[in-house]
Design a protein around this motif. Structure first.
Motif, PDB file in Angstrom:
ATOM      1  N   MET A  18     -28.721  -5.014   0.302  1.00  0.00           N
ATOM      2  CA  MET A  18     -27.273  -5.105   0.523  1.00  0.00           C
ATOM      3  C   MET A  18     -26.819  -6.549   0.438  1.00  0.00           C
ATOM      4  N   SER A  19     -25.754  -6.797  -0.285  1.00  0.00           N
ATOM      5  CA  SER A  19     -25.218  -8.154  -0.360  1.00  0.00           C
ATOM      6  C   SER A  19     -24.469  -8.487   0.914  1.00  0.00           C
ATOM      7  N   ALA A  20     -24.803  -9.653   1.502  1.00  0.00           N
ATOM      8  CA  ALA A  20     -24.139 -10.047   2.737  1.00  0.00           C
ATOM      9  C   ALA A  20     -22.674 -10.406   2.501  1.00  0.00           C
ATOM     10  N   ASP A  21     -22.305 -10.642   1.223  1.00  0.00           N
ATOM     11  CA  ASP A  21     -20.923 -11.004   0.911  1.00  0.00           C
ATOM     12  C   ASP A  21     -19.967  -9.816   1.023  1.00  0.00           C
ATOM     13  N   LEU A  22     -20.474  -8.611   0.764  1.00  0.00           N
ATOM     14  CA  LEU A  22     -19.595  -7.453   0.655  1.00  0.00           C
ATOM     15  C   LEU A  22     -19.090  -7.000   2.021  1.00  0.00           C
ATOM     16  N   PRO A  23     -17.782  -6.760   2.145  1.00  0.00           N
ATOM     17  CA  PRO A  23     -17.259  -6.191   3.389  1.00  0.00           C
ATOM     18  C   PRO A  23     -17.824  -4.787   3.573  1.00  0.00           C
ATOM     19  N   ARG A  24     -18.145  -4.438   4.823  1.00  0.00           N
ATOM     20  CA  ARG A  24     -18.778  -3.160   5.115  1.00  0.00           C
ATOM     21  C   ARG A  24     -17.760  -2.169   5.665  1.00  0.00           C
ATOM     22  N   VAL A  25     -17.697  -1.003   5.027  1.00  0.00           N
ATOM     23  CA  VAL A  25     -16.780   0.057   5.455  1.00  0.00           C
ATOM     24  C   VAL A  25     -17.604   1.277   5.856  1.00  0.00           C
ATOM     25  N   LEU A  26     -17.381   1.773   7.058  1.00  0.00           N
ATOM     26  CA  LEU A  26     -18.035   3.001   7.510  1.00  0.00           C
ATOM     27  C   LEU A  26     -17.094   4.167   7.268  1.00  0.00           C
ATOM     28  N   VAL A  27     -17.544   5.132   6.456  1.00  0.00           N
ATOM     29  CA  VAL A  27     -16.775   6.348   6.184  1.00  0.00           C
ATOM     30  C   VAL A  27     -17.350   7.476   7.041  1.00  0.00           C
ATOM     31  N   VAL A  28     -16.521   8.024   7.932  1.00  0.00           N
ATOM     32  CA  VAL A  28     -16.954   9.110   8.810  1.00  0.00           C
ATOM     33  C   VAL A  28     -16.195  10.372   8.410  1.00  0.00           C
ATOM     34  N   GLU A  29     -16.894  11.273   7.726  1.00  0.00           N
ATOM     35  CA  GLU A  29     -16.264  12.472   7.168  1.00  0.00           C
ATOM     36  C   GLU A  29     -17.326  13.566   7.082  1.00  0.00           C
ATOM     37  N   ASP A  30     -17.063  14.741   7.677  1.00  0.00           N
ATOM     38  CA  ASP A  30     -18.076  15.793   7.701  1.00  0.00           C
ATOM     39  C   ASP A  30     -18.103  16.616   6.412  1.00  0.00           C
ATOM     40  N   GLU A  31     -17.070  16.532   5.606  1.00  0.00           N
ATOM     41  CA  GLU A  31     -17.025  17.273   4.338  1.00  0.00           C
ATOM     42  C   GLU A  31     -17.715  16.431   3.256  1.00  0.00           C
ATOM     43  N   PRO A  32     -18.911  16.879   2.777  1.00  0.00           N
ATOM     44  CA  PRO A  32     -19.707  16.047   1.857  1.00  0.00           C
ATOM     45  C   PRO A  32     -18.946  15.582   0.613  1.00  0.00           C
ATOM     46  N   ALA A  33     -18.182  16.480  -0.010  1.00  0.00           N
ATOM     47  CA  ALA A  33     -17.483  16.107  -1.246  1.00  0.00           C
ATOM     48  C   ALA A  33     -16.464  15.001  -0.990  1.00  0.00           C
ATOM     49  N   GLN A  34     -15.680  15.151   0.084  1.00  0.00           N
ATOM     50  CA  GLN A  34     -14.681  14.116   0.409  1.00  0.00           C
ATOM     51  C   GLN A  34     -15.356  12.808   0.776  1.00  0.00           C
ATOM     52  N   ARG A  35     -16.465  12.912   1.516  1.00  0.00           N
ATOM     53  CA  ARG A  35     -17.189  11.697   1.916  1.00  0.00           C
ATOM     54  C   ARG A  35     -17.663  10.933   0.691  1.00  0.00           C
ATOM     55  N   GLU A  36     -18.223  11.637  -0.291  1.00  0.00           N
ATOM     56  CA  GLU A  36     -18.758  10.970  -1.480  1.00  0.00           C
ATOM     57  C   GLU A  36     -17.648  10.420  -2.371  1.00  0.00           C
ATOM     58  N   VAL A  37     -16.523  11.130  -2.476  1.00  0.00           N
ATOM     59  CA  VAL A  37     -15.389  10.620  -3.265  1.00  0.00           C
ATOM     60  C   VAL A  37     -14.887   9.316  -2.651  1.00  0.00           C
ATOM     61  N   LEU A  38     -14.754   9.310  -1.323  1.00  0.00           N
ATOM     62  CA  LEU A  38     -14.314   8.098  -0.629  1.00  0.00           C
ATOM     63  C   LEU A  38     -15.306   6.954  -0.864  1.00  0.00           C
ATOM     64  N   ALA A  39     -16.590   7.255  -0.650  1.00  0.00           N
ATOM     65  CA  ALA A  39     -17.619   6.221  -0.789  1.00  0.00           C
ATOM     66  C   ALA A  39     -17.653   5.676  -2.214  1.00  0.00           C
ATOM     67  N   TYR A  40     -17.588   6.565  -3.201  1.00  0.00           N
ATOM     68  CA  TYR A  40     -17.636   6.160  -4.614  1.00  0.00           C
ATOM     69  C   TYR A  40     -16.489   5.194  -4.934  1.00  0.00           C
ATOM     70  N   ASN A  41     -15.292   5.558  -4.510  1.00  0.00           N
ATOM     71  CA  ASN A  41     -14.124   4.726  -4.832  1.00  0.00           C
ATOM     72  C   ASN A  41     -14.141   3.396  -4.089  1.00  0.00           C
ATOM     73  N   LEU A  42     -14.597   3.395  -2.856  1.00  0.00           N
ATOM     74  CA  LEU A  42     -14.675   2.144  -2.099  1.00  0.00           C
ATOM     75  C   LEU A  42     -15.750   1.223  -2.686  1.00  0.00           C
TER      76      LEU A  42
END
Length: 229
Positions: A1-25
């Motif tokens: 993991m690059s220490a430069d990148l801001p870290r975002v925690l995505v908390v979502e129980d629906e796998p498809a929505q979680r992955e769409v969010l993670a992919y775009n972020l």
């Protein structure tokens, strides 16, 4: 993991929505942590505090509202921005979410582009250097976009590690950072580096900052760590 990148925690129980969010972020340059339940989110925050939390209201077990309440009660986590997501679009629900301590609230369905913009808005408050802001402390200026540092108008040459150290300090002047916290923020949690390495790079940062004169702005706090100013 690059220490430069801001870290975002995505908390979502629906796998498809979680992955769409993670992919775009991730496509926008964020390092994304994922959790599918409130309990997992709380555990991740304890282990590796993110810079922003995108939190679904409706979660199995511990709800998003309860996760937010617990985070905002703790001194160590209350400053982490929380963006609440919910299919509940009534004003009373929005007010309840904000009253619990959420920093922002978005109803479902939402625009991914707008969510990314809101994540960046929260980062401008809490980690301005991570989103390319220009920061100043006394006569020191750090331009995160051009990676340029000046002191009293004179350009300073900093190595990448010293630049990240200064960016960390200048975002929160006066805050005391332990060596372990600096290792996590500057080198990254997944990289093993001896804590004495921090002292070496602090020494290099001090030398670079005082190259053209001026007092050393980095303060050593005995038994605790380092601070700017």
């Amino acid at each position: 993991m690059s220490a430069d990148l801001p870290r975002v925690l995505v908390v979502e129980d629906e796998p498809a929505q979680r992955e769409v969010l993670a992919y775009n972020l991730e496509a926008e340059g964020f390092h994304v942590l994922r959790a599918e339940s409130g309990d997992e989110a709380l555990m991740l925050v304890r282990e590796d505090a993110p810079d922003v939390i995108v939190l679904d209201w409706m979660l199995p077990g511990v709800s998003g509202i309860e996760v937010c309440r617990r985070l905002k009660m703790r001194q160590e986590t209350r400053a982490i921005p929380v963006i609440m997501l919910s299919a509940r679009s009534e004003d009373t629900d929005k007010v309840r979410g904000l009253d619990t301590g959420a920093d922002d609230y978005m109803g479902k369905p939402y625009s991914i582009n707008e969510l990314v913009a809101r994540v960046r808005a929260q980062l401008r408050r809490t980690r301005p250097a991570a989103v390319g802001q220009r920061l100043e402390f006394d006569d020191i200026t750090l331009d995160a976009e051009t990676h340029r540092v000046t002191r009293d108008g004179k350009t300073l040459k900093l190595g990448p590690t010293e630049f990240r150290l200064l960016a960390t300090f200048i975002e929160k002047p006066g805050r005391v950072w332990s060596r372990e916290q600096l290792l996590d923020r500057v080198w990254g949690r997944d990289i093993y580096v001896d804590t004495r390495t921090v002292d070496v790079h602090i020494g290099r940062l001090r030398k670079a900052l005082c190259l053209h004169g001026g007092e050393d702005p980095v303060r050593t706090v005995r038994g605790a760590g380092y601070a700017l100013g």
